[in-house]
Design a protein around this motif. Structure first.
Motif, PDB file in Angstrom:
ATOM      1  N   GLN B 351      -6.025  -7.389   6.870  1.00  0.00           N
ATOM      2  CA  GLN B 351      -7.329  -8.033   6.694  1.00  0.00           C
ATOM      3  C   GLN B 351      -7.028  -9.503   6.871  1.00  0.00           C
ATOM      4  O   GLN B 351      -6.324 -10.090   6.059  1.00  0.00           O
ATOM      5  CB  GLN B 351      -7.895  -7.751   5.315  1.00  0.00           C
ATOM      6  CG  GLN B 351      -9.407  -7.680   5.349  1.00  0.00           C
ATOM      7  CD  GLN B 351     -10.012  -7.313   4.006  1.00  0.00           C
ATOM      8  OE1 GLN B 351     -10.027  -8.128   3.098  1.00  0.00           O
ATOM      9  NE2 GLN B 351     -10.518  -6.099   3.893  1.00  0.00           N
ATOM     10  N   SER B 352      -7.543 -10.070   7.956  1.00  0.00           N
ATOM     11  CA  SER B 352      -6.945 -11.343   8.331  1.00  0.00           C
ATOM     12  C   SER B 352      -7.859 -12.179   9.204  1.00  0.00           C
ATOM     13  O   SER B 352      -8.718 -11.655   9.917  1.00  0.00           O
ATOM     14  CB  SER B 352      -5.642 -11.059   9.101  1.00  0.00           C
ATOM     15  OG  SER B 352      -4.925 -12.234   9.363  1.00  0.00           O
ATOM     16  N   VAL B 361     -10.529  -9.720  11.297  1.00  0.00           N
ATOM     17  CA  VAL B 361     -10.230  -8.306  11.531  1.00  0.00           C
ATOM     18  C   VAL B 361      -9.896  -7.591  10.224  1.00  0.00           C
ATOM     19  O   VAL B 361      -9.255  -8.154   9.333  1.00  0.00           O
ATOM     20  CB  VAL B 361      -9.089  -8.145  12.565  1.00  0.00           C
ATOM     21  CG1 VAL B 361      -7.768  -8.698  12.034  1.00  0.00           C
ATOM     22  CG2 VAL B 361      -8.905  -6.676  12.955  1.00  0.00           C
ATOM     23  N   ASN B 362     -10.384  -6.383  10.149  1.00  0.00           N
ATOM     24  CA  ASN B 362     -10.093  -5.487   9.021  1.00  0.00           C
ATOM     25  C   ASN B 362      -9.695  -4.154   9.637  1.00  0.00           C
ATOM     26  O   ASN B 362     -10.537  -3.449  10.187  1.00  0.00           O
ATOM     27  CB  ASN B 362     -11.359  -5.329   8.162  1.00  0.00           C
ATOM     28  CG  ASN B 362     -11.208  -4.212   7.148  1.00  0.00           C
ATOM     29  OD1 ASN B 362     -10.299  -4.217   6.343  1.00  0.00           O
ATOM     30  ND2 ASN B 362     -12.103  -3.240   7.206  1.00  0.00           N
ATOM     31  N   THR B 397      -2.452 -10.316   5.446  1.00  0.00           N
ATOM     32  CA  THR B 397      -2.679 -11.055   6.680  1.00  0.00           C
ATOM     33  C   THR B 397      -1.688 -10.676   7.773  1.00  0.00           C
ATOM     34  O   THR B 397      -0.649 -10.083   7.526  1.00  0.00           O
ATOM     35  CB  THR B 397      -2.597 -12.567   6.419  1.00  0.00           C
ATOM     36  OG1 THR B 397      -1.389 -12.809   5.725  1.00  0.00           O
ATOM     37  CG2 THR B 397      -3.767 -13.021   5.569  1.00  0.00           C
ATOM     38  N   LEU B 398      -2.038 -11.092   8.986  1.00  0.00           N
ATOM     39  CA  LEU B 398      -1.271 -10.706  10.173  1.00  0.00           C
ATOM     40  C   LEU B 398       0.115 -11.324  10.246  1.00  0.00           C
ATOM     41  O   LEU B 398       1.016 -10.774  10.872  1.00  0.00           O
ATOM     42  CB  LEU B 398      -2.048 -11.148  11.426  1.00  0.00           C
ATOM     43  CG  LEU B 398      -2.962 -10.132  12.093  1.00  0.00           C
ATOM     44  CD1 LEU B 398      -3.812 -10.818  13.147  1.00  0.00           C
ATOM     45  CD2 LEU B 398      -2.140  -9.011  12.722  1.00  0.00           C
ATOM     46  N   ARG B 405       7.601 -10.130   5.913  1.00  0.00           N
ATOM     47  CA  ARG B 405       7.208  -9.817   4.546  1.00  0.00           C
ATOM     48  C   ARG B 405       6.263  -8.614   4.546  1.00  0.00           C
ATOM     49  O   ARG B 405       5.066  -8.722   4.303  1.00  0.00           O
ATOM     50  CB  ARG B 405       6.529 -11.035   3.894  1.00  0.00           C
ATOM     51  CG  ARG B 405       6.371 -10.921   2.379  1.00  0.00           C
ATOM     52  CD  ARG B 405       5.464 -12.020   1.825  1.00  0.00           C
ATOM     53  NE  ARG B 405       4.245 -12.187   2.615  1.00  0.00           N
ATOM     54  CZ  ARG B 405       3.218 -11.360   2.580  1.00  0.00           C
ATOM     55  NH1 ARG B 405       3.225 -10.315   1.776  1.00  0.00           N
ATOM     56  NH2 ARG B 405       2.161 -11.569   3.355  1.00  0.00           N
ATOM     57  N   LEU B 406       6.815  -7.468   4.837  1.00  0.00           N
ATOM     58  CA  LEU B 406       5.993  -6.274   4.985  1.00  0.00           C
ATOM     59  C   LEU B 406       5.609  -5.706   3.619  1.00  0.00           C
ATOM     60  O   LEU B 406       6.231  -6.015   2.607  1.00  0.00           O
ATOM     61  CB  LEU B 406       6.746  -5.217   5.785  1.00  0.00           C
ATOM     62  CG  LEU B 406       7.226  -5.667   7.161  1.00  0.00           C
ATOM     63  CD1 LEU B 406       7.862  -4.506   7.902  1.00  0.00           C
ATOM     64  CD2 LEU B 406       6.075  -6.240   7.982  1.00  0.00           C
ATOM     65  N   ILE B 407       4.583  -4.874   3.641  1.00  0.00           N
ATOM     66  CA  ILE B 407       4.159  -4.199   2.406  1.00  0.00           C
ATOM     67  C   ILE B 407       4.397  -2.723   2.663  1.00  0.00           C
ATOM     68  O   ILE B 407       3.498  -1.966   2.992  1.00  0.00           O
ATOM     69  CB  ILE B 407       2.675  -4.463   2.128  1.00  0.00           C
ATOM     70  CG1 ILE B 407       2.375  -5.945   2.240  1.00  0.00           C
ATOM     71  CG2 ILE B 407       2.278  -3.932   0.753  1.00  0.00           C
ATOM     72  CD1 ILE B 407       0.894  -6.239   2.362  1.00  0.00           C
ATOM     73  N   ASP B 408       5.645  -2.338   2.568  1.00  0.00           N
ATOM     74  CA  ASP B 408       6.000  -1.044   3.134  1.00  0.00           C
ATOM     75  C   ASP B 408       5.870   0.097   2.134  1.00  0.00           C
ATOM     76  O   ASP B 408       6.843   0.556   1.557  1.00  0.00           O
ATOM     77  CB  ASP B 408       7.400  -1.113   3.723  1.00  0.00           C
ATOM     78  CG  ASP B 408       7.541  -0.143   4.882  1.00  0.00           C
ATOM     79  OD1 ASP B 408       6.835   0.880   4.859  1.00  0.00           O
ATOM     80  OD2 ASP B 408       8.324  -0.417   5.789  1.00  0.00           O
TER      81      ASP B 408
END
Ligand SMILES: Cc1cc2nc3c(=O)[nH]c(=O)nc-3n(C[C@H](O)[C@H](O)[C@H](O)COP(=O)(O)OP(=O)(O)OC[C@H]3O[C@@H](n4cnc5c(N)ncnc54)[C@H](O)[C@@H]3O)c2cc1C
Ligand SMILES: NC(=O)c1ccc[n+]([C@@H]2O[C@H](COP(=O)([O-])OP(=O)(O)OC[C@H]3O[C@@H](n4cnc5c(N)ncnc54)[C@H](O)[C@@H]3O)[C@@H](O)[C@H]2O)c1
Ligand SMILES: Cc1cc2nc3c(=O)[nH]c(=O)nc-3n(C[C@H](O)[C@H](O)[C@H](O)COP(=O)(O)O)c2cc1C
Ligand SMILES: [Zn+2]
Lengths: 996, 417, 188, 113
Positions: B351-352, B361-362, B397-398, B405-408
């Motif tokens: 979401q960025s 964009v979402n 954010t993109l 810094r991924l949210i894996d």
């Protein structure tokens, strides 16, 4: 069948006509319906048998609990859904009475009624129906907020649903078969059989499929069609016999083509034994056929529609073709005084057949002004009253139709006519389901008011009624040419067919309160569809979902076209602009068991066992699942629980020695002159410096720089490496290596071979390890000097070629004996016997975990999770600083991977030594902060360490290494545990033992 | 707008329901809007609703190429829960869950949010470690999630097979009681109705085919199959088609579109009281109010925009379902279908803001964004209105794909649905 | 790595203990054999063929046999070579003797084999294998790696109604059980 | 279930034997250690995700084991061709690579025209 024992007392049903139909009374069977016993003839469906006994009322509808009868004679049946049981475990809800053949002893019950079918309390819904229009639930039940979940929803749920799911495990078998053919023909009516004759003549491999027990399709009921001068049905059977005798033809009856998927792939469900009185124990109940066909011929015919008018759903009202099938095939009259309401010529033929069989026809009510000349003439000749330009606008009768109310179109003059059955036809809908599933595109044919196949997306062709080909001679020509060969078939039908209507009929027109059912099973009426449009549902997809039209188990085979036409009229748009909903598989519902086929129990997912599995089981091992593998977890002695067994094993390994089955570790042999160079690229470490005979711990990252796998790699020769991987990682690591080798580094001369299963691996760890294995090893000096820690050699063990590793995952002196797998048990037994005599133990994965944690060795996937870099895991030393390239070199340098404060692996010691942390527990700096708390990390490994005499743990903690010495907190549900941050080595910090 | 209530229903019952008006109006598009939302799924419609309700921006159009809710909103297995692992995820999904709890009242539309509990089965030590990590993180974050023994799991869901002889015996389960299901179509319709009531234009059968940009690169509007429509801001919420739409503005997003399949059984009397998911054997299942068992299958392995998939995906899922619930082997599959999910490399949403001024964009909700619908819509509206992310969505954010810094959630072995 | 003449350790075969059904269709574990996974570039095929004493096949889905050795084409640079006899027939040594670049890895114990013989053999295998096993598409001598239910196999047609199924040992229980089910179903 | 032509086995085989392996013709940068963060993100994360003609890799993992390339229409799922790994990207006769939307799924799923 056992029926003959019922002797002459057989009551085949008051409505069974002598001399009619094709069943013979030679063999009969008994079944019960709602506790009452009936006799059926061989070949009867439940529907035909019940009708023979005058039973029309068989079920209750979904929403209003309206009494319902048998509407059709085929798979399109929306009403007559019954519960059919062989025994308590072999019970099947929602079975279509028109498809299920009677077997001896069947226990059949009606559904969705309480306390009984005739008196159903749920039918108050019918009275309350004004309050339950389509979509009513969206508008109410919102207050008070909790009441939806606590009150309304449970009520709605109890009212909804049809059958009752089985409660016991299904004991039946199911089978699967993959098959290939040149031509698959779906449907064995006149069109399908003709196409099969033609295709078979070319020598092609042909599979001809029909969901009915016998071929013939519409010829089951069409008495006026002759083929090659014979009765059509007889011709069909002879043709089938002829085809079956050809080596290149396979005929599958009782088999539904339920799905037409990509690239000529079709799913078929064959009902193998549900019709048998006593199927053999090993006979599958159903068989899944997964067929890849080069070409498909669709000959699926057409389905007759009902008429949409007020109270068109009473028991006794049925499709004209169904009445004809019951009469001509099963010899059953659906009533004694039958009304006919139609918009299509074909219903006349039903009336003719009934009349000739002695049934009186109250009248043929035809809403058209001008039916076909031929049928009119015949009706006149038979003395049947025909009311053209008339409609049936209502019916009466609570549990069975008593009368029909007939009116001249546009006129209020009505007359009531007594009937005990009313047969209806609004015309025929081509069965384009499979064509549509194959992604073919339909076109709307305005003249005949139907959707027909237009543009094909696969190598497929439609013939016959499903293609809208009405004329018999055209149909035959079309089928022959579709088959690609030649055949001589001469078919003639006495009456031409015309007519048909879609949408609401007279009296159910706009502005009415009457219940004119469009979708029987879901109780969707014409006015529901109009309401949906008024509420702004202008897309047919919205209308479907708002009203649930076409969403019942018959998937709108009867209702979709009517619903569409009513919507189009409301929207004042031409039908093609309103469009169709999407046809989806399955064509008719398919049993889960059939789709699962063999994949149950031990065949659900292979359980991989090591060569020593049985020996370990004999020693009392408990096993755990690691991926597909079963691994020995711990070896409890009599009276030991898991903790005490593990404590004993842990102590014994460090005091004496332990024997461990490490066979599941992945192994890859890397061979070729460029092997070292290849490994340099795939691992973060450097391999060219590794000498033959030595091994090294390696870390693999992907391009993103996160730890992907680890393992010890031994160099056997300049050009040969023995690589080990984690147990779970073996397949993906090999795939990953192949990917790079084949696509990025194809110039390297190196090959990869999986050898995981070639070797049984027996790890012997502990101070006495050398002494234990010494006598078995031939041709190798395994002294500390000659064979130091991290050595590998090929030698013989008990006369078997072996690979011996000196390595350790416990921090003790250790060896891993690799022998060819078949020899594993013998070598294991010998080593274990000697080890046992010296006071050693067997140990499992749990002890292995504790021992490695005492030494701070990580487990990839437990102490790392796909977001951890080698440095985070304290393995920065294993990342070569000299190499200019390896997979991961760039990813590791990204800003977030080098920032301060990343989570790092550290040790944790609880303030109270006896507290063992929970793996997965979260760590905070301030346990008194309000929620949501700021969490610093989590506990990855935590054990009671018998050797340290206290609990130990590892954790990933933000900025962990800089916090060593600090106290942090682990807040649990009931208390908070204070912990001290330490390094990760808890035992033998100097690491002397490993070199012992 | 006519208020929906039991009284209104009773009144209409007496006059054949003639008085109901359209749930949303279908106006001709204006020549331009303050905000255009591309995509009439739950997320897009919801964003329009919250723009109007919370930010006072009512000159908004939602452009939908097909029919409202015809994308993944209309084809998902409706599992709702918030027991995710990472803070970014917990923030979003818990925000969403709180909105679910009052959504029917807020929208005056019964979306049938049913907190019947979502139970995730643990089959081995690894599952247990992973679930406890979630449970502990959730607890410290104020989100309910509890550990059940196999016996407790069986008590909560009687059809479950907890025998030790099963191929993958169950060693426990994680239960979020506030998790559950909702009626997917009602979510789209309820938002559409409420948004329309506040002046938002709901425009169906209108496909965005291009994004027009001004001299400074900023967006000026969209090309559609019905012509150009001007816009000061554009919010793209096109799920499986996000990368196609973003490409129109020259923005590449890291997405893969894959078919994800689901199926329903024939309707049955209530037998299955909650939602059960198992990552190890790959299956998830619940029973709808209407009585079908709703079963989620897996994704096909390849990129595709066809909403169909292979039969092997379905059979594989049913293998697992019948292994967990052997009594269902005689139940029948009534319909199978697919939807196109947009999956990011770390399986967390995006979401960025974008490099294009005025374009937001979402996307990337992948196989699990139905549960996020109210939360995501709410925060996306904030992003569009304010031009910068709300703090609860700041991590999505993109630029994370540049920094790493991924949210894996996937890497943390969470279940994706 | 040829095995030594008389090892002190005895062999325990995967699938020891299972017996084929006494039916027209037999599913039986094969005798042990020596196997290598052989990899080589096309320019070295001739030398390896000479050393092994059989013509390594270079067409997809084909095999070649000579002197108790069978070479299965598995991929453009990959063969599974099987030598009959438990003690091994010196396949590794033969490859070394070729003197050309190659990779030979002993997989004698990694794989085990199941023989499916009798009427309906193809149907039994088609219970889990998606290949077209008609004689036209898969003639005698044809071989390939493929999938069987949930495991990978190498399939060789040894006769019109007989096949050899090579499978990794830990998958052999599964493969055997599925073949047995397939065999049962092939008789209906 | 797809039917895929393996250019090494020279035969159509069931999808069950194959593993999809992502977009084709994405070369690993030569001096990968020296590229920028943006270039790395582009190389590692960004894919075309085409609607329409796409070039992709497959591996005949349960067959010959080879990776190879394919051109496929992601709307109809039709394969237009397959070719061996290492060969350059090839145009598909009659299909323009820029033509993004070959046909929409709505048109392919049984809707009326
Ligand atoms: C089978 C399946 C099961 C799932 N199960 C779950 C689950 O159990 N729980 C869960 O939380 N999530 C689940 N999901 C995921 C969930 O459905 C989605 O993440 C969510 O619905 C996305 O909502 P959305 O509003 O963003 O997208 P959508 O509802 O897909 O809306 C996007 C809309 O954009 C439109 N559009 C696209 N391109 C254009 C264009 N150029 N112009 C105009 N309009 C355009 C589309 O037509 C579509 O209507 C599942 C998904 C599938 C397919
Ligand atoms: N033109 C019409 O509208 C119309 C209508 C009704 C009957 N007819 C008559 O029907 C006959 C036409 O022959 P036909 O062969 O085209 O149709 P048909 O109805 O005689 O045969 C179709 C056959 O396909 C089978 N079938 C349908 N779907 C199937 C599936 N998914 N899987 C397996 N089997 C399936 C049915 O069981 C049936 O036996 C002629 O005798 C004609 O007089 C024509
Ligand atoms: C939660 C849920 C429940 C469903 N229940 C039914 C059902 O009872 N009957 C039915 O025919 N379809 C049901 N469907 C599937 C829809 O008919 C449809 O297949 C799905 O919305 C995808 O749309 P499409 O098939 O038109 O592409 C259901 C879908 C969902 C998401
Ligand atoms: Zn191949």
């Amino acid at each position: 069948m056992s029926g003959s024992s019922h002797g002459s007392a057989k009551n085949l049903g008051a409505f069974r006509l002598k001399g009619a139909g094709r069943l013979t009374p030679a063999r009969t069977s008994r079944f019960t319906f709602d506790g009452k016993s009936y006799t059926a003839m061989e070949g009867d469906t439940v529907a035909s048998a019940l009708l023979a006994h005058g039973v029309h009322l068989v079920g209750r509808s979904f929403k209003y609990h309206r009494p319902r009868g048998i509407l059709s004679a085929g798979p399109e049946e929306p009403n007559a859904l019954l519960d059919v049981a062989r025994d308590s475990a072999r019970r099947q809800p929602n079975v279509r009475a028109t498809v299920q053949e009677v077997f001896d002893g069947a226990k059949i019950s009606s559904q969705n009624r309480w306390p009984s079918l005739a008196f159903d309390v749920g039918s108050v819904n019918n009275l309350l129906s004004p309050f339950f229009p389509a979509g009513f639930y969206y508008k109410t039940f919102k207050w008070p907020r909790e009441a939806w979940e606590k009150v309304y929803e449970p009520i709605i749920r109890r009212a909804a649903g049809l059958g009752v799911a089985p409660k016991e495990e299904d004991p039946d078998r199911y089978a699967n078969r993959f098959a290939h053919c040149d031509v698959l023909i779906a449907g064995a009516g006149l069109a399908g059989l003709t196409a099969a004759l033609s295709a078979a003549a070319t020598g092609a491999e042909v599979i001809l499929v029909d969901e009915q027990p016998q071929v013939g399709g519409a010829l089951h009921f069409e008495t006026s069609t002759t083929v090659d001068g014979k009765n059509g049905f007889d011709w069909a059977q002879e043709t089938a016999a002829k085809l079956a005798a050809m080596p290149n033809v396979r005929i599958l009856t009782r088999t539904t083509v339920f799905g037409y998927y990509n690239h000529g792939f079709l799913g078929l469900a064959e009902r193998v034994s549900d019709h048998l009185d006593r199927p053999g124990r090993e006979t599958p109940r159903e068989r899944l056929w997964q067929v890849r066909a080069k070409r498909v011929i669709l000959a699926t015919g057409a389905i007759e529609r009902h008429m949409v008018f007020a109270n068109n759903d009473r028991p006794g009202i049925m499709l004209a073709s169904a009445a004809r099938t019951f009469l001509n095939h099963y010899g059953v009259a659906v009533g004694r005084n039958v009304g006919v309401y139609t918009a299509h010529d074909s219903a006349y033929e039903a009336a003719f057949d009934l009349k000739r069989a002695g049934v009186s026809i109250a009248a043929i009510v035809d809403c058209r002004e001008q039916p076909g000349e031929a049928v009119l003439a015949e009706a006149r000749a038979l003395g049947i009253t025909v009311l053209t330009g008339h409609s049936v606008i209502d019916t009466t009768g609570r549990l069975r139709i008593k009368s029909m109310t007939v009116a001249r179109n546009g006129n209020m003059d009505i007359r009531k006519m007594a009937v005990d059955a009313l047969i209806v036809s609004a015309g025929w809908t081509p069965s384009v389901h499979l064509f549509s599933q194959s992604r073919g595109k339909l076109r709307w044919d305005e003249a005949s008011q139907r959707f027909l196949p237009d543009i094909y997306a696969q190598d497929c062709v439609s013939v016959g009624a499903c293609n809208g080909t009405d004329e018999t001679d055209l149909l035959v020509d079309e089928a022959i040419s579709a088959g690609g060969g030649a055949a001589s078939v001469n078919a003639e039908r006495r009456f031409g067919w015309s007519g048909g209507m879609i949408g609401a009929a007279e009296g159910a027109g706009p502005d009415t309160r009457v219940k004119a059912f469009v979708d029987f099973q879901h109780d969707v009426t014409a006015k529901d569809i109009r309401l949906a449009v008024r509420e702004g549902m202008h897309s047919i997809e919205h209308i479907k979902r708002f009203t649930t039209n076409g969403m019942a188990s018959d998937q709108g085979k009867l209702s979709n076209m009517h619903g569409l036409a009513i919507a189009a009229e409301m929207l004042d748009r031409p039908i093609p602009q309103v469009g169709l909903t999407t046809f989806r598989a399955p064509y008719t519902p398919v049993t889960y068991g059939t789709l699962v086929a063999h994949s149950r129990g031990e065949l659900f997912d292979p359980a991989r066992k090591t060569p020593m599995h049985d020996l370990e089981a004999a020693e009392g091992a408990e096993f755990e699942d690691v991926g597909n593998w079963k691994r020995a977890w711990y070896f409890p002695k009599r009276g030991e629980d898991m903790a005490s067994a593990v404590n004993r094993e842990c102590r014994t390994v460090r005091d004496v020695a332990g024997v461990f089955d490490a066979s599941t570790l992945g192994k890859i042999e890397v061979v070729g002159p460029d092997a070292a160079q290849f490994l340099n690229l795939l691992y973060t470490n450097a391999w060219d410096t590794l000498k033959p005979g030595r091994c090294r711990y390696g870390i693999m990252t992907r391009e993103d720089g996160f730890v992907y796998d680890d393992g010890v790699v031994g160099r056997l020769a300049e050009d040969r490496f023995h690589v080990t991987t984690t147990t779970g990682g073996a397949p993906r690591v090999l795939h990953h290596m192949e990917d790079y080798l084949q696509t990025e580094f194809p110039h390297l001369k190196v090959w990869l071979t999986s050898t995981t299963e070639q070797w049984a691996v027996i790890a012997v760890q502990g101070p006495k390890a050398r002494e234990i294995i010494q006598p078995f090893v031939e041709g190798l000096d395994i002294s500390n000097e000659a064979f130091p820690h991290m050595s590998v050699a090929e030698c013989a063990v008990m006369g078997v070629p072996a690979r011996l590793f000196r390595m350790s995952f416990t921090g003790e002196l250790g060896f891993e004996v690799n022998v060819p797998a078949d020899y594993g048990p013998a070598v294991w037994t010998a080593i274990w016997e000697r080890a046992k005599s010296m006071g050693a133990c067997l140990y499992g994965t749990e002890t292995m975990h504790v021992l490695r944690a005492e030494k701070g060795y990580i487990i990839v996937g437990q102490d790392t999770d796909g977001t951890v870099t080698p440095d985070d895991a304290g393995l920065g030393w294993a990342v070569s600083k000299k190499k200019t390239d390896f997979v991961g070199i760039r990813g590791l340098k990204r800003p977030d991977l080098v920032r301060d404060g990343r989570k790092q692996l550290v040790g944790l010691l609880t303030n109270r030594p006896s507290d063992v942390l929970e793996e997965g527990a979260q760590i905070v700096a301030d346990p008194n902060q309000p929620k949501p708390m700021t969490m610093l990390g989590h506990v990855t490994s935590a054990y009671w360490s018998e050797n340290c005499g206290r609990s130990i743990a590892m954790a990933l903690v933000a900025g962990g290494r800089s916090r060593i010495g600090q106290t942090l907190y682990v807040p649990m549900k009931d208390r908070t545990i204070a912990v001290e941050v330490t390094d990760t080595v808890f035992f033998d910090k100097e690491g002397g033992r490993i070199h012992g | 707008m006519r208020k929906y209530s039991v009284f209104a229903l009773a009144r209409e019952a007496l006059r054949a329901h003639k008085g109901w008006d359209a749930q949303w109006s279908s106006p001709e598009p204006r020549s331009s809007y303050d905000v255009i939302i591309v995509g009439g799924g739950g997320h897009g419609l919801g964003a329009a609703y919250y723009l109007a309700k919370e930010h006072g921006i009512t000159n908004v159009a939602v452009l939908e190429k097909g029919w409202l809710g015809g994308g993944n909103t209309g084809r998902n297995t409706t599992i709702i829960r918030s027991n995710y692992l990472y803070e970014e995820s917990m923030d979003m999904y818990e925000h969403s869950l709180k909105l679910w709890e009052g959504l029917s009242q807020d929208l005056n539309y019964n979306v049938m949010y049913s907190p019947r509990g979502v139970m995730m089965l643990s089959h081995n030590t690894h599952d247990m470690q992973s679930f406890k990590r979630h449970i502990n993180a959730n607890r410290l974050y104020g989100i309910d999630n509890e550990w059940l023994t196999p016996e407790q799991a069986k008590a909560y869901c009687p059809p479950l097979d907890i025998s030790k002889t099963a191929r993958y015996p169950i060693n426990g389960a994680a239960l979020q009681k506030r998790g559950g299901t909702a009626r997917h179509d009602a979510v789209a319709w309820g938002y559409a109705r409420a948004a329309s009531d506040r002046g938002v234009h709901i425009i169906q059968n209108t496909e965005v085919t291009g994004i027009r940009r001004g001299p400074d690169g900023e967006v000026t509007g969209v090309e559609t199959n019905r012509g150009f429509i001007g816009a000061k801001k554009i919010g793209v919420s096109a799920a499986g088609h996000s990368s196609v739409v973003m490409e129109m503005a020259g923005v590449r997003v890291p997405l893969a579109s894959n078919p994800l399949q689901a199926l329903v059984s024939e309707p049955l009397k209530p037998i299955f009281p909650c939602v059960v998911m198992s990552n190890t054997v790959h299956a998830y299942i619940s029973q709808s109010d209407k009585g079908e068992l709703v079963i989620g299958a897996g994704t096909d392995q390849y990129n595709s925009y066809s909403q169909t998939g292979g039969l092997q995906i379905i059979t594989h899922t049913l293998d697992a379902i019948c292994e967990l619930f052997p009594m269902f082997r005689r139940v029948k599959m009534m319909r199978q279908w697919g939807g196109i999910t947009d999956n990011t490399p770390d399986r967390s949403a995006i979401q960025s803001v974008t490099p294009v001024p005025g374009l937001f964009v979402n996307c990337g909700w992948g196989t699990g964004g139905f549960k996020a619908t109210p939360g995501s819509a709410n925060l996306f509206a904030h992003l569009i209105a304010k031009g910068e992310p709300h703090k609860l969505a700041a991590g999505l954010t993109l630029d994370r794909f540049r920094t790493g810094r991924l949210i894996d959630e996937a890497a943390a072995a969470a279940v994706a649905h | 790595m040829a095995e030594m003449s008389s090892p002190a350790a005895a062999r325990t075969l995967a699938l020891s203990g299972v017996r084929g059904r006494a039916a027209s269709l037999a599913v039986t574990p094969a005798a042990p054999a020596e196997r290598i996974s052989l990899r080589a570039r096309s320019e070295d095929v001739a030398a390896l063929s000479a050393a092994l004493g059989l013509e390594l096949p270079t067409r997809p889905k084909t095999s070649a046999a000579n002197n108790g050795r069978t070479a299965h084409w598995l991929g453009p640079d990959e063969w599974l070579v099987i030598g009959e006899g438990e003690k091994g027939s010196g396949l590794m040594a033969a490859c070394v003797a070729s003197g050309v670049l190659h990779s030979a890895v002993d997989v004698s114990h990694r794989n085990t084999a199941i023989l499916v013989e009798g009427a309906g053999a193809a149907a039994a295998i088609n219970a889990g294998c998606p290949l077209d096993l008609s004689l036209k598409a898969f003639p005698v001598g044809a071989c390939t790696r493929t999938i069987f239910g949930k495991v990978e196999i190498v399939l060789l047609r040894t006769g019109e109604e007989s096949f050899r199924v090579e499978v990794w040992r830990s998958f052999s229980d599964y493969a055997y059980a599925l073949l047995a089910e397939g065999a049962l179903d092939a008789t209906f | 279930m797809l039917l895929i032509h393996c250019p090494y086995c020279e035969e159509d085989r069931s999808e069950l034997e194959f593993r999809w392996a992502g977009e084709a013709h994405i070369a690993r940068p030569d001096a990968i250690a020296d590229i920028t963060d943006e270039e790395f993100a582009e190389y590692f994360f960004l894919r075309n995700n085409e609607k329409g003609l796409t070039y992709e890799r497959w591996r005949h993992i349960h067959g010959c084991g080879r990776f190879f390339n394919a051109a496929r229409d992601t709307v109809s799922d039709r394969f237009l061709m397959t070719y061996k790994a290492g060969l350059p990207k090839r145009p598909v006769p009659g299909v323009s690579a820029t033509e993004k939307t070959v046909e929409t799924y709505e048109q392919t799923e049984g809707d009326a025209r």
